[in-house]
Design a protein around this motif. Sequence first.
Motif: not given
Length: 446
Positions: A126-130
Amino acid sequence: MRRVCLTLPTNRACTPTIAAVAEEAAHGARESGAEVHLLVLDSSAPADLAAHRAAVAALPPAPGVVVHHLDEAEQRAFLRAAVTASGAGEPDRLLELLLPDGVSYGACTNRAFLVAEALGCSSVHRRDSDSRYQLLDGTPVFPIHHELAALGRPASEVAGAVTRARLDPSLADRPVALVGASFIGEPSVDVDGIRALDPEAYQEIVGLSLPAGTPEIWRRHLVDEAFRGGGTEPFTADRTTLSLVAPNRVDMCNVALGREVYARVPLPPATDTIGTDYFLLHLVRHARLPGVLHNRHIVNYYTRERRSDEGFLAYQIRFAKYLLAAGRLDEVYAGLAAAGDDLLDPAGLVRPGTVAGLARASAAADPADGAARLDVLDRRYRSLGGRYAAAADVFAGRRDRLLAEAGADMADFALLTDAWGSLTAHAKGTAVNHLPRPRTAPAVTP
């Protein structure tokens, strides 16, 4: 061929991140020989969604990488098919918990888990949009390097490939279920302002995130470490530790989990509540499942929205709801700790019924603890003045609602956990021909 899901949930403009995470996907496929499914789950406004579609279309084909970009309508169609096929009770409520109207950090990740099951993946990364990646000599430092190297392998095999092994030898045959790191750089803009205004207020407010029985000698240190991530030291060389990973050392923008965990138990789907999406990190530790902690930290970044008055208030509400949830989750974590190895069945898999039972008991707990927590926030936020005093007015106006939601959120978590096994099983069999046509290049030969 091993198949994995690298997911990027987003509800805001993030075209540079899409390109960067796609580069990480290509790196992972090239380095490991795995088939990497890049899954963008998009809840953005129409203009941002259109920009994201253009960014995805512009990605160069990469060997071993398959790209999926799903808007909310496409996500809902998939979820409805999986829920219907599962035959679970309260299907409309389950669909609402999986794709709520409000922001839910747990729900967006739960959707990634279910799509990963449909795609036949063995892990979710999982990664984040920022998310931004550190650079070493101009080259991005990708967390997927460690995730693919360790996840799913017996701890005994991983022990010789890490910098340090701090795992009980009795756990050597258990597979690595979690690989993660944190972020580097600016601490949370949403709570660090409290520290700047009044360090003692910060100690009392953030202290609400700790279990009630935390010894005073540890309390101040733990509060000082909270929301600080991996510090400020830039990456210069890999450091990896095989252990039972402490949840406060990992950020959800930089984590990978094996399906033996997320296919058994979901994340709490609470809306407008930070922190609850860390539940599986606690579950992995209490079940004594091995993990690898590394130092390829994501670069922290805050959008302008987070610094605006509107963004400030939205986050303070999510923070207050987190502190209310923390008291109830502490009861669940205490139950998980007491269960220990009994959390696992004879096959070494987590028992979801134990988790659901603990969540249901927590939902029925006396709300007095939550009321006391709101009293602390009211007193301290008013003493800080300005935007904090305005937030205190909002908390006071929603007091009864906030207390009721804290219990209802745990009941919803129990409901979803009860249905989760059937949902994941039928997600595997759910047709995916309504999803966007995958963009791929020839597979990598291991």
